[in-house]
Design a protein around this motif. Sequence first.
Motif, short mmCIF file in Angstrom:
data_model
loop_
_atom_site.label_atom_id
_atom_site.label_comp_id
_atom_site.label_asym_id
_atom_site.label_seq_id
_atom_site.Cartn_x
_atom_site.Cartn_y
_atom_site.Cartn_z
N HIS A 83 7.39 26.31 -3.24
CA HIS A 83 8.75 25.89 -3.62
C HIS A 83 9.76 27.03 -3.70
CE1 HIS A 83 7.24 21.90 -4.32
NE2 HIS A 83 6.36 22.33 -5.21
N GLY A 84 9.34 28.28 -3.60
CA GLY A 84 10.29 29.39 -3.61
C GLY A 84 10.43 30.04 -4.97
N TRP A 85 11.50 30.81 -5.11
CA TRP A 85 11.77 31.54 -6.35
C TRP A 85 12.27 30.59 -7.42
CZ3 TRP A 85 10.43 36.65 -6.26
CH2 TRP A 85 10.26 37.25 -5.01
N ALA A 86 11.93 30.86 -8.67
CA ALA A 86 12.40 30.01 -9.77
C ALA A 86 13.92 29.94 -9.81
CB ALA A 86 11.85 30.53 -11.10
N ALA A 87 14.58 31.06 -9.53
CA ALA A 87 16.05 31.09 -9.57
C ALA A 87 16.67 30.16 -8.55
CB ALA A 87 16.55 32.51 -9.35
N ASP A 88 15.94 29.86 -7.46
CA ASP A 88 16.48 28.98 -6.41
C ASP A 88 16.69 27.56 -6.91
OD1 ASP A 88 16.17 31.20 -4.82
OD2 ASP A 88 14.48 30.41 -3.67
N HIS A 89 16.02 27.21 -8.00
CA HIS A 89 16.03 25.82 -8.47
C HIS A 89 16.77 25.65 -9.80
CE1 HIS A 89 13.42 24.68 -5.18
NE2 HIS A 89 12.76 25.79 -5.41
N VAL A 90 17.50 26.68 -10.21
CA VAL A 90 18.36 26.56 -11.39
C VAL A 90 19.59 25.75 -11.01
CG1 VAL A 90 19.78 27.82 -13.05
CG2 VAL A 90 17.53 28.72 -12.39
N THR A 91 19.92 24.75 -11.80
CA THR A 91 21.06 23.87 -11.48
C THR A 91 22.28 24.15 -12.36
OG1 THR A 91 20.15 22.18 -12.95
CG2 THR A 91 19.57 22.05 -10.60
N ALA A 92 22.09 24.77 -13.51
CA ALA A 92 23.23 25.10 -14.38
C ALA A 92 22.80 26.17 -15.37
CB ALA A 92 23.73 23.87 -15.13
N ILE A 93 23.76 26.98 -15.80
CA ILE A 93 23.50 28.05 -16.77
C ILE A 93 24.61 28.05 -17.81
CG2 ILE A 93 23.29 30.55 -17.10
CD1 ILE A 93 22.32 30.77 -14.22
N GLU A 94 24.23 28.19 -19.07
CA GLU A 94 25.20 28.39 -20.15
C GLU A 94 25.11 29.85 -20.56
OE1 GLU A 94 24.50 25.38 -23.16
OE2 GLU A 94 24.16 23.89 -21.59
N VAL A 95 26.24 30.53 -20.56
CA VAL A 95 26.23 31.98 -20.73
C VAL A 95 27.44 32.43 -21.54
CG1 VAL A 95 27.39 32.30 -18.49
CG2 VAL A 95 26.13 34.21 -19.50
N VAL A 96 27.22 33.40 -22.41
CA VAL A 96 28.31 34.04 -23.15
C VAL A 96 28.67 35.32 -22.40
CG1 VAL A 96 29.04 35.10 -25.31
CG2 VAL A 96 27.57 33.06 -25.34
N THR A 97 29.89 35.38 -21.92
CA THR A 97 30.34 36.54 -21.15
C THR A 97 30.98 37.57 -22.07
OG1 THR A 97 32.28 35.19 -20.58
CG2 THR A 97 30.57 35.41 -18.92
N ALA A 98 31.40 38.70 -21.48
CA ALA A 98 31.86 39.85 -22.27
C ALA A 98 33.09 39.54 -23.12
CB ALA A 98 32.14 41.03 -21.35
N ASP A 99 33.85 38.51 -22.75
CA ASP A 99 35.01 38.13 -23.54
C ASP A 99 34.65 37.22 -24.71
OD1 ASP A 99 34.33 35.87 -22.15
OD2 ASP A 99 36.23 35.69 -21.06
N GLY A 100 33.35 36.96 -24.89
CA GLY A 100 32.90 36.12 -26.00
C GLY A 100 32.98 34.64 -25.72
N GLU A 101 33.34 34.26 -24.50
CA GLU A 101 33.46 32.85 -24.16
C GLU A 101 32.10 32.28 -23.75
OE1 GLU A 101 36.21 30.81 -24.37
OE2 GLU A 101 37.02 32.56 -25.45
#
Length: 622
Positions: free
Chosen positions: A152-170
């Motif tokens: 099936h490939g790399w695990a990252a290939d099958h990520v559909t969405a990410i929730e992330v806090v960026t450097a601006d705190g958002e």
Amino acid sequence: MQSSSIRALLTAEVTGAVLLPEDAGYAAECAPYNLAVDHRPAVVVAAATASDVQAAVRFAAAHALPVAVMSTGHQAIVPADGAVLVTTRRMAEVTVDPRARVARVAAGARWQQVVDAAEPFGLAPLNGSSPLVGVVGYTLGGGLSPTMGRAHGWAADHVTAIEVVTADGELRRVDDTAEPDLFWALRGGKSNFGVVTALEFRLFAAARLWAGGLFFAGEHAAAVTHAYRRFTATAPDALTSSIALLRLPPLPGVPDFLAGRFAVHIRISHLGTADEGARLVAPLRAAAPVLLDTLGDMPYGSFARIHADPVEPAPFLERTAMLGSLAPGAVDEILAMAGPDADCPVQFVELRHLGGALAHPADNAVGNRDAEFALWVVAVGMPTDLVPENDFADALLERLRPWTTGRRYLNFMATHDIVAEDVRGAYDEKDFRRLRSIKRRYDPTNLFRLNHNIRPEPEEAPVTDDTLRNLLDQAAITDTLHRYTAGLDHGDAELFSSALTEDAVVDLTPATTKIGLDFPVLAPRDMVVSALIPAVGPLDTSHVISNVRTTVTGDTAHLKCYAMAQHFPPGDGPRPDRTRHALMMNRYDADLVRDGERWRIRRLTIDSAWFSGDPTVLMPAE
């Protein structure tokens, strides 16, 4: 900043624990699985929610402190000394949507939790070899699954969405359509772009595996390793495997038949039937006497039995390279360095078979899709005590250079592979440039730098109106020089005249005096044209302009340059048998004025830097 101030500011915003160096529990919260790195942050935020992560990042940005993030700490990279360390192990929720075949995991979840949550639905993720490894760090580094990677490939290939806090705190939710550049960079960029608080990824139908391992005594390493090389050359994509040359010390958890001896371990994970699996591995079983054969049908939830990774924290060194092929010569080099007759100081030399779906292209930053094998070298101990082991790894990687791709696998890169060139080596060059550009957009101050750091692309100086006007003037002034010299070269009075003001003065006396010619100062333009075009135009002449330096002040400019002019008598230039010529290297010193969009020469003084040839070539014919 005083500890009391740090505590007050963060505890007002954080629902989880805030731990300072003097607090009980600080050392335990900072402790990673890989003890090769000792973290001593200024403060630890033991995050319980995404809002806690936001508060930690905003605090760090406000006080110019770097941010480090740790779930399990299996990969030892950069000490988080003096930083804000965000630990995510309390954020461990896992939910499965069996109809969509998608899992959502919070930042601190480990692979066994995901496998356990998916297994009742006959589903499974592209997990790692250890049930204790954190899902997020593994996946952001690519995610090389030893159970279903080739299928099936790399695990990252099958990520559909990410929730992330960026450097601006958002807190951002990104996917293919929402901030797609950030989504692309996170999948392969590790923790360089923010603190990931949750992932969503696809699951696959896999209730059971035909899997396990074959163990052989080390004296059969050559026969077994070459048999494995031949085996992988024809292995179907449904079969994922690896081979490890083991020298495990007699430590708790190490089986008696392996402790203190050299052995070879082949790991197999097959998605087909038992009969198919047995037929495929028959050449391996026949390669040498088997010490232990654990291959067989197993529930997917028992995947940890395949590799049997250690469960207790320990310090260890990791080194890696990607191989484009496993040629017989590459196997021989590995055996020479780590086989039964070698003085091999490391505990573990492994080859993981890639190819299959791992070679398929995908729209993310994960590279190494051209590699056939990942080499992984592991030595147990503190980095400062592993000088021979690190030297061994250097030597092995050098001997394998003819078969390597020049790249590395990010998740196998640790304390010795953190400088800029090492990090660049984990990516395709084009992808690395794109990562730096995205880093500049989302983390321009490099807040997230305690990792395999991708530095932001430098800001380009803005092109102001004044800068643009000056560049245009420089080009237009150079064009004036070219009109002047081209007019002379071609005897074109109109082109030559276009370079001069009506009151232009051209003074050649400094140059002509040096070569014994008597030439007057010429003015105005009509006189210049009527004197120089008949004198120079008929000659076979060519000017070359160089070292142009111009200063523009409003509508006036001052220019200096070199002009090399080669003169032949009329018709002699194209004839190589004629040697009579006058070669002049002159210095031009000119004042110019703006005339609309063009510039014109008002005064030009020509001096000679050197001269070669016959000056009488320049004398007009009688």
